[in-house]
Scaffold this motif. Structure first.
Motif, short mmCIF file in Angstrom:
data_model
loop_
_atom_site.label_atom_id
_atom_site.label_comp_id
_atom_site.label_asym_id
_atom_site.label_seq_id
_atom_site.Cartn_x
_atom_site.Cartn_y
_atom_site.Cartn_z
N GLY A 17 0.80 -1.23 0.00
CA GLY A 17 0.00 0.00 0.00
C GLY A 17 0.83 1.27 0.00
N GLU A 18 2.11 1.19 0.35
CA GLU A 18 2.97 2.38 0.37
C GLU A 18 3.44 2.79 -1.02
N LEU A 19 3.20 1.91 -2.01
CA LEU A 19 3.72 2.18 -3.35
C LEU A 19 2.69 2.88 -4.23
N SER A 20 3.15 3.45 -5.33
CA SER A 20 2.23 4.10 -6.28
C SER A 20 1.29 3.04 -6.88
N GLU A 21 0.19 3.51 -7.43
CA GLU A 21 -0.79 2.58 -8.00
C GLU A 21 -0.17 1.73 -9.10
N GLN A 25 0.17 -2.33 -9.23
CA GLN A 25 -0.37 -3.17 -10.32
C GLN A 25 0.71 -4.12 -10.84
N LEU A 26 1.92 -3.58 -10.95
CA LEU A 26 3.02 -4.39 -11.48
C LEU A 26 3.35 -5.55 -10.53
N ILE A 27 3.40 -5.24 -9.25
CA ILE A 27 3.73 -6.29 -8.26
C ILE A 27 2.61 -7.33 -8.20
N THR A 28 1.38 -6.86 -8.30
CA THR A 28 0.25 -7.80 -8.32
C THR A 28 0.35 -8.72 -9.53
N ALA A 29 0.75 -8.18 -10.67
CA ALA A 29 0.91 -9.00 -11.89
C ALA A 29 2.02 -10.04 -11.67
N ALA A 30 3.10 -9.65 -11.00
CA ALA A 30 4.19 -10.61 -10.73
C ALA A 30 3.69 -11.69 -9.78
N ARG A 31 2.89 -11.29 -8.80
CA ARG A 31 2.36 -12.28 -7.85
C ARG A 31 1.47 -13.28 -8.56
N LYS A 32 0.62 -12.76 -9.46
CA LYS A 32 -0.29 -13.66 -10.19
C LYS A 32 0.49 -14.58 -11.13
N ALA A 48 7.23 -12.90 -12.44
CA ALA A 48 7.84 -11.60 -12.76
C ALA A 48 6.89 -10.84 -13.66
N ALA A 49 7.02 -9.52 -13.65
CA ALA A 49 6.22 -8.70 -14.56
C ALA A 49 7.03 -7.47 -14.92
N VAL A 50 6.93 -7.07 -16.18
CA VAL A 50 7.63 -5.85 -16.61
C VAL A 50 6.60 -4.79 -16.97
N LEU A 51 6.93 -3.56 -16.63
CA LEU A 51 6.11 -2.41 -17.02
C LEU A 51 6.86 -1.67 -18.12
N LEU A 52 6.23 -1.56 -19.29
CA LEU A 52 6.88 -0.90 -20.42
C LEU A 52 6.50 0.58 -20.47
N GLN A 53 7.29 1.32 -21.23
CA GLN A 53 7.06 2.76 -21.39
C GLN A 53 5.66 3.05 -21.95
N ASN A 54 5.11 2.11 -22.71
CA ASN A 54 3.77 2.31 -23.28
C ASN A 54 2.66 1.81 -22.33
N PHE A 86 7.34 -6.09 -27.90
CA PHE A 86 7.59 -4.66 -28.12
C PHE A 86 9.09 -4.39 -28.09
N PRO A 87 9.80 -4.83 -29.13
CA PRO A 87 11.28 -4.76 -29.08
C PRO A 87 11.85 -3.36 -28.90
N GLU A 88 11.14 -2.35 -29.37
CA GLU A 88 11.70 -1.00 -29.30
C GLU A 88 11.18 -0.19 -28.12
N VAL A 89 10.33 -0.78 -27.30
CA VAL A 89 9.74 -0.01 -26.19
C VAL A 89 10.57 -0.21 -24.92
N LYS A 90 10.91 0.90 -24.28
CA LYS A 90 11.76 0.84 -23.08
C LYS A 90 11.04 0.12 -21.94
N VAL A 91 11.85 -0.50 -21.09
CA VAL A 91 11.32 -1.18 -19.90
C VAL A 91 11.51 -0.23 -18.71
N ASN A 92 10.40 0.16 -18.09
CA ASN A 92 10.49 1.08 -16.95
C ASN A 92 10.75 0.36 -15.64
N ALA A 93 10.12 -0.81 -15.48
CA ALA A 93 10.22 -1.49 -14.18
C ALA A 93 10.02 -2.99 -14.33
N LEU A 94 10.56 -3.70 -13.35
CA LEU A 94 10.44 -5.16 -13.30
C LEU A 94 10.11 -5.54 -11.86
N ALA A 95 9.06 -6.33 -11.70
CA ALA A 95 8.73 -6.83 -10.35
C ALA A 95 8.95 -8.33 -10.32
#
Ligand code: THU
Length: 161
Positions: A17-21, A25-32, A48-54, A86-95
């Motif tokens: 709950g201390e993290l941004s929405e 969402q990203l951590i929940t996706a990794a958990r699932k 694991a789950a990655v959040l892309l720039q898009n 999405f080969p050209e889209v940057k990866v913002n985060a990984l959970a």
């Protein structure tokens, strides 16, 4: 003789709950994604789950094989998944999340091979990847870049190509 010291810092969140929405969402996706693990040999289910720039979130989970060295880690599945979609889209985060019953008391660090793979995608897109690691314990660790976990890293820059 000179001596150097390398320091790094990371954040510890007491609960999700201390993290941004979007991080939640990203951590929940990794958990699932742990449900998609094929881990009949280790019973160690990693998601694991990655959040892309898009704003796309893509998942990965560890995929094991009866020939044990052929196991593929969750982080690598998620990153290769994004590289294919999405080969050209940057990866913002990984959970990364580990779902084992005898909950390890601290979030699990990515293995050495995964650190190298994560670094490759930081280098490819010339952008740091935020890393969140969590387990059944409540605490979540956040690193701003894999470079914190991989000092003196080897990258394509060393190849001079
Ligand atoms: N594993 C991952 O998925 N990620 C890591 O960073 C470390 C280990 C997997 C590989 C294997 O299927 C199981 O966990 C036990 O090592």
């Amino acid at each position: 003789m000179k001596q150097n010291t390398v320091n790094f810092s990371y954040s510890i969140f007491e609960n999700i709950g201390e993290l941004s929405e979007s991080s939640q969402q990203l951590i929940t996706a990794a958990r699932k994604a742990c449900d998609l693990a094929h881990a009949p040999y280790s019973q160690f289910r990693v998601g694991a789950a990655v959040l892309l720039q898009n704003d796309t979130i893509l998942q990965g989970a560890n995929q094991e094989n009866a020939a044990y060295p052929m196991c593929t880690c969750a982080e690598q599945v998620a990153l290769y998944h994004s590289a294919m979609q999405f080969p050209e889209v940057k990866v913002n985060a990984l959970a990364i999340h580990v779902n084992v019953n005898n909950a390890i008391s601290h979030p699990p660090s990515p293995c050495g091979a995964c650190r190298q793979v994560i670094l490759e995608y930081e280098q490819k897109h010339r952008q740091d990847i935020n890393i969140y690691i969590s387990s059944l314990a409540n605490e979540i660790y956040h690193f701003e870049s894999i470079k914190a976990l991989l000092p003196f890293y080897f990258s394509g820059d060393d190849l001079n190509v």
